[in-house]
Design a protein around this motif. Structure first.
Motif, mmCIF file in Angstrom:
data_model
loop_
_atom_site.group_PDB
_atom_site.id
_atom_site.type_symbol
_atom_site.label_atom_id
_atom_site.label_comp_id
_atom_site.label_asym_id
_atom_site.label_seq_id
_atom_site.Cartn_x
_atom_site.Cartn_y
_atom_site.Cartn_z
ATOM 1 N N GLY A 94 7.463 -24.450 -7.991
ATOM 2 C CA GLY A 94 6.627 -24.690 -8.233
ATOM 3 C C GLY A 94 6.566 -24.873 -9.704
ATOM 4 O O GLY A 94 7.622 -25.742 -9.937
ATOM 5 N N LEU A 95 5.353 -24.654 -9.981
ATOM 6 C CA LEU A 95 5.049 -24.446 -11.512
ATOM 7 C C LEU A 95 5.844 -23.544 -12.712
ATOM 8 O O LEU A 95 5.264 -22.992 -13.163
ATOM 9 N N ASP A 96 6.200 -22.745 -11.897
ATOM 10 C CA ASP A 96 6.411 -21.127 -12.931
ATOM 11 C C ASP A 96 7.535 -21.153 -13.637
ATOM 12 O O ASP A 96 8.335 -22.404 -13.319
ATOM 13 N N ARG A 97 7.395 -20.705 -15.188
ATOM 14 C CA ARG A 97 8.756 -20.914 -15.974
ATOM 15 C C ARG A 97 10.326 -20.604 -15.277
ATOM 16 O O ARG A 97 10.393 -19.888 -15.535
ATOM 17 N N TYR A 98 10.407 -20.959 -14.042
ATOM 18 C CA TYR A 98 11.644 -20.904 -13.830
ATOM 19 C C TYR A 98 12.413 -21.816 -12.578
ATOM 20 O O TYR A 98 11.865 -22.492 -12.163
ATOM 21 N N VAL A 99 14.252 -22.348 -12.400
ATOM 22 C CA VAL A 99 14.788 -22.962 -11.902
ATOM 23 C C VAL A 99 15.596 -22.662 -11.313
ATOM 24 O O VAL A 99 15.677 -21.582 -11.857
ATOM 25 N N ARG A 100 16.497 -23.396 -10.550
ATOM 26 C CA ARG A 100 17.530 -22.904 -9.700
ATOM 27 C C ARG A 100 18.279 -24.187 -10.046
ATOM 28 O O ARG A 100 18.299 -25.060 -9.486
ATOM 29 N N LEU A 101 19.935 -23.506 -10.371
ATOM 30 C CA LEU A 101 20.912 -24.568 -9.909
ATOM 31 C C LEU A 101 21.681 -24.336 -8.819
ATOM 32 O O LEU A 101 22.077 -23.092 -8.379
ATOM 33 N N GLU A 102 21.469 -25.367 -7.499
ATOM 34 C CA GLU A 102 22.329 -25.480 -6.577
ATOM 35 C C GLU A 102 23.775 -25.607 -6.735
ATOM 36 O O GLU A 102 24.392 -26.892 -7.012
ATOM 37 N N CYS A 103 24.802 -24.969 -6.395
ATOM 38 C CA CYS A 103 26.208 -24.962 -6.905
ATOM 39 C C CYS A 103 26.975 -25.006 -6.324
ATOM 40 O O CYS A 103 27.355 -23.802 -4.852
ATOM 41 N N HIS A 104 27.938 -26.127 -5.412
ATOM 42 C CA HIS A 104 28.431 -26.327 -4.131
ATOM 43 C C HIS A 104 29.932 -25.682 -5.133
ATOM 44 O O HIS A 104 30.148 -26.745 -6.267
ATOM 45 N N MET A 105 31.338 -25.354 -4.428
ATOM 46 C CA MET A 105 32.423 -25.138 -4.974
ATOM 47 C C MET A 105 33.527 -25.138 -4.044
ATOM 48 O O MET A 105 32.934 -24.861 -2.299
ATOM 49 N N ARG A 106 34.242 -25.051 -3.790
ATOM 50 C CA ARG A 106 34.979 -23.989 -2.707
ATOM 51 C C ARG A 106 35.640 -22.578 -2.994
ATOM 52 O O ARG A 106 35.713 -22.583 -4.546
ATOM 53 N N ASN A 107 36.098 -21.728 -2.523
ATOM 54 C CA ASN A 107 35.873 -20.596 -2.003
ATOM 55 C C ASN A 107 37.839 -20.132 -2.349
ATOM 56 O O ASN A 107 39.152 -20.931 -2.325
ATOM 57 N N GLU A 108 38.300 -18.499 -2.427
ATOM 58 C CA GLU A 108 39.816 -19.058 -2.661
ATOM 59 C C GLU A 108 40.490 -19.049 -1.520
ATOM 60 O O GLU A 108 41.717 -19.502 -1.719
ATOM 61 N N ILE A 109 39.934 -19.466 -0.453
ATOM 62 C CA ILE A 109 40.604 -19.759 1.048
ATOM 63 C C ILE A 109 40.555 -21.501 0.908
ATOM 64 O O ILE A 109 41.210 -22.375 2.085
ATOM 65 N N GLY A 110 39.393 -22.314 0.119
ATOM 66 C CA GLY A 110 39.274 -23.692 0.575
ATOM 67 C C GLY A 110 38.184 -24.235 1.543
ATOM 68 O O GLY A 110 37.617 -24.750 1.289
ATOM 69 N N ASP A 111 37.950 -22.984 1.924
ATOM 70 C CA ASP A 111 35.625 -23.063 2.499
ATOM 71 C C ASP A 111 34.926 -23.002 1.372
ATOM 72 O O ASP A 111 35.052 -22.539 0.573
ATOM 73 N N LYS A 112 34.048 -24.313 1.663
ATOM 74 C CA LYS A 112 32.618 -25.190 0.736
ATOM 75 C C LYS A 112 31.906 -23.476 1.117
ATOM 76 O O LYS A 112 31.687 -23.420 1.867
ATOM 77 N N VAL A 113 31.243 -23.147 -0.433
ATOM 78 C CA VAL A 113 30.372 -22.228 -0.357
ATOM 79 C C VAL A 113 29.718 -22.430 -1.358
ATOM 80 O O VAL A 113 29.318 -23.340 -2.233
ATOM 81 N N ILE A 114 28.167 -22.171 -1.249
ATOM 82 C CA ILE A 114 27.311 -22.165 -2.257
ATOM 83 C C ILE A 114 26.700 -20.967 -3.226
ATOM 84 O O ILE A 114 26.766 -19.645 -2.360
ATOM 85 N N ARG A 115 27.295 -21.328 -3.954
ATOM 86 C CA ARG A 115 26.026 -20.412 -4.729
ATOM 87 C C ARG A 115 25.108 -20.883 -5.789
ATOM 88 O O ARG A 115 24.914 -22.001 -6.302
ATOM 89 N N TYR A 116 23.484 -19.745 -6.366
ATOM 90 C CA TYR A 116 22.950 -19.986 -7.112
ATOM 91 C C TYR A 116 22.361 -19.710 -8.734
ATOM 92 O O TYR A 116 23.321 -18.479 -8.318
ATOM 93 N N LEU A 117 22.163 -20.328 -9.415
ATOM 94 C CA LEU A 117 22.110 -20.143 -11.003
ATOM 95 C C LEU A 117 20.470 -19.802 -10.730
ATOM 96 O O LEU A 117 20.075 -20.981 -11.213
ATOM 97 N N TYR A 118 19.810 -18.762 -11.195
ATOM 98 C CA TYR A 118 18.347 -18.919 -11.943
ATOM 99 C C TYR A 118 17.953 -18.604 -12.861
ATOM 100 O O TYR A 118 18.750 -18.128 -13.931
ATOM 101 N N ILE A 119 17.621 -19.410 -13.665
ATOM 102 C CA ILE A 119 16.989 -20.119 -14.937
ATOM 103 C C ILE A 119 15.654 -19.445 -15.569
ATOM 104 O O ILE A 119 15.113 -19.633 -14.392
ATOM 105 N N GLU A 120 15.664 -18.246 -15.531
ATOM 106 C CA GLU A 120 14.162 -17.468 -15.170
ATOM 107 C C GLU A 120 13.647 -17.386 -17.410
ATOM 108 O O GLU A 120 14.126 -16.925 -17.950
ATOM 109 N N LEU A 121 12.703 -18.723 -17.930
ATOM 110 C CA LEU A 121 12.068 -18.605 -19.352
ATOM 111 C C LEU A 121 11.071 -17.770 -19.236
ATOM 112 O O LEU A 121 10.282 -18.836 -19.573
ATOM 113 N N MET A 122 10.935 -16.663 -19.282
ATOM 114 C CA MET A 122 9.549 -15.843 -19.431
ATOM 115 C C MET A 122 9.739 -15.405 -20.421
ATOM 116 O O MET A 122 9.517 -14.065 -19.925
#
Length: 548
Positions: A94-122
């Motif tokens: 929304g207009l809150d002081r946090y953002v979410r980065l959606e990160c796409h990557m492959r794990n140890e066996i090569g499958d696509k996975v999603i991880r998130y980085l939440y940046i809270e600026l409070m």
């Protein structure tokens, strides 16, 4: 001044087109800053995330940041999972002081996975939180255990909960009116008290709420003003503080506001042992000097002990055992002299003891004078180091640390990470070119001064240095100097010295070939034979214009 939700909204809008971007490297710049080196669709850039309690921010920058040799465990975890991953998107809550980065990557066996980085600026709760696709926290820059906050636990294994949206507030970008009876911070998302003051001031001056919000929405500029010697800023001109402002492109403006503010904190995080050691050593030497001077004054009165010994030897028939003092007539005028005695010793032994004190004090005068000179030199040296630290950036501070290690003041830290041996290179000195094309170089610590004066400069170049203050060695790479060049070089020498806050600072200048290195002296120390002197008033605005 902290970011509010509306300014963060503008930042996210500005950097969103750069994604998707691949993460090349991840570094922890300081205790509160994480740097992501990205390869965007067009170029390479740095995404800096600061979770500092005051300077917390998110910015896409082209500035270079120092990186420590040994990463923290959190950075090691991020490197393991996210290096070579792709940041697919960035979204603000929304207009809150946090953002979410959606990160796409492959794990140890090569499958696509999603991880998130939440940046809270409070403010003091600012944090960077790494979350898996199931909403489970993998780790965070700042862990918050249950006993600190039982409503929101931030530690590995806990379920992550996004900040709750306040339902009684509305989006100001979609509002057409407002309630004058309530403050804007209570009515709308994203408003800080500071922005609320600006908007309310404009409303009282007959601007409409929709026109103000439209100006904010269309702005790509950061306006920086000065309020009580502090930088205040937003994406619209700050008319309510009645102070002139400077405008910059949004992301560049954030760099200008925060980079140097946080630089001193960054130096203290990564090189704090230098500050502590220098301050401790300076305090120790300043306390030691008056004691040495008192000892020297006492040693100057050593002749009385020789006189005491002569008198006691001349009166060996007197019994003194058990006595603490004895009065005997002086050889010169017959006046009575009181001689302190050791009651356990006879008169002959007391005389011998007096001569021992005389010899010790006589010989001690030379030793104490040597110690006073050493102590004064140490005070001057560490006083200069302290001044250099106050004006240093991170790289300068690391060179000062290197100097202290080489001189044996600090122990060399052995890194756990094996690195290939690098060729020894000379310290990097600062350089500017004057409008007339003449180049000036100057050092900002002793190692840079030493390298500039004795290795980088030509023997016919002109050398500048403040007469009575610690400071930079300044070299003008030319033999023919006009008045403007002399004054510019003297300005730099005076500004980067302990006399920067003084007026009529004397600056000596001479050709390099007339300088001599003092044998056994610390780095940067020279002796002058022939020189001229100019008196200059340091001017910070002039230095800024020269550096630009």
């Amino acid at each position: 001044m902290a970011l509010d939700g509306i300014l963060l909204h503008k930042i996210v809008q500005k950097i969103k087109p750069e994604f998707p971007a691949r993460i090349n490297k991840i570094y922890q710049v300081s205790n509160s800053e994480i740097l992501f080196q990205l390869k965007t669709q067009t170029t390479r850039k740095n995404l800096i995330v600061s979770c500092h309690t005051i300077y917390n921010r998110l910015n896409l920058t082209e500035r270079s940041y120092p990186t420590p040799e040994e990463p923290s465990s959190f950075v090691m975890l991020l490197r393991k999972h996210l290096e070579s991953a792709t940041i697919q998107s960035i979204e603000q809550g929304g207009l809150d002081r946090y953002v979410r980065l959606e990160c796409h990557m492959r794990n140890e066996i090569g499958d696509k996975v999603i991880r998130y980085l939440y940046i809270e600026l409070m403010g003091k709760y600012a944090n960077l939180i790494f979350v898996d696709s199931n909403g489970k926290i993998m780790d965070a820059l700042k862990r918050i255990p249950p006993f600190e906050n039982n409503r929101r636990t931030i530690q590995p294994g806990a379920i992550f909960k996004e900040t709750e949206v306040q339902p009684d507030k509305i989006d100001p970008f979609h509002a057409t009116t407002y309630n004058p009876a309530l403050t804007l911070t209570k009515q709308f998302h994203g408003f800080s008290p500071f922005l609320s003051k600006e908007v309310e001031y404009r409303l009282h001056n007959n601007e409409s709420f929709t026109s103000i919000m439209k100006e904010i929405e269309n702005s790509n500029t950061l306006y920086i003003s000065n309020l009580n010697n502090e930088a205040v800023f937003h994406c619209i001109p700050l008319t309510h503080i009645q102070s002139p402002s400077k405008s910059y492109p949004l992301l560049e403006g954030l760099d200008i506001v925060y980079f140097h503010k946080e630089e001193q904190d960054r130096i203290k995080d990564l090189a704090g042992d230098i500050y502590r050691f220098v301050n401790h050593e300076l305090k120790h030497q300043k306390q030691k000097l008056p004691k040495l001077q008192a000892s020297y004054e006492e040693s100057l009165d050593c002749d009385k002990w020789r006189e005491y010994g002569d008198l006691l030897y001349a009166n060996q028939h007197v019994t003194t055992k058990g006595e603490t003092s004895l009065q005997l007539p002086s050889f010169e005028d017959g006046s009575l002299i009181t001689i302190p005695l050791d009651p356990k010793l006879d008169i002959k032994s007391n005389a011998k003891k007096c001569f021992q004190k005389y010899n010790k004090a006589k010989k001690g005068q030379v030793y104490i004078l040597e110690q006073i000179e050493i102590c004064q030199n140490e005070i001057n040296y560490f006083d200069g180091i302290q001044q250099q630290l106050d004006l240093s950036n991170f790289d300068d501070a690391k060179e000062i640390q290197q100097e202290l290690v080489e001189l044996g003041y600090l122990k060399k830290k052995v890194s756990k990470i094996r690195k290939a041996k690098k060729k020894e290179t000379l310290p990097k000195v600062s350089k500017i070119t004057l409008p007339n094309g003449i180049q000036i170089s100057f050092g900002k610590n002793n190692l840079q001064n030493e390298a500039l004066t004795f290795k980088l400069a030509n023997k016919n170049d002109m050398w500048f240095h403040t007469k009575d203050f610690h400071g930079s060695h300044v070299v003008v790479h030319s033999q023919e100097l006009d008045e403007d060049t002399i004054r510019s070089a003297a300005q730099i020498a005076a500004y980067y010295s302990k006399g920067r806050d003084s007026s009529s600072v004397p600056v000596n200048y001479a050709q390099i070939k007339t300088l001599k290195k003092i044998p056994g002296a610390k780095p940067g120390m020279v002796s002058l034979s022939t020189y001229k002197t100019i008196y200059i008033d340091p001017d910070e605005s002039l230095i800024d214009s020269l550096l630009k």
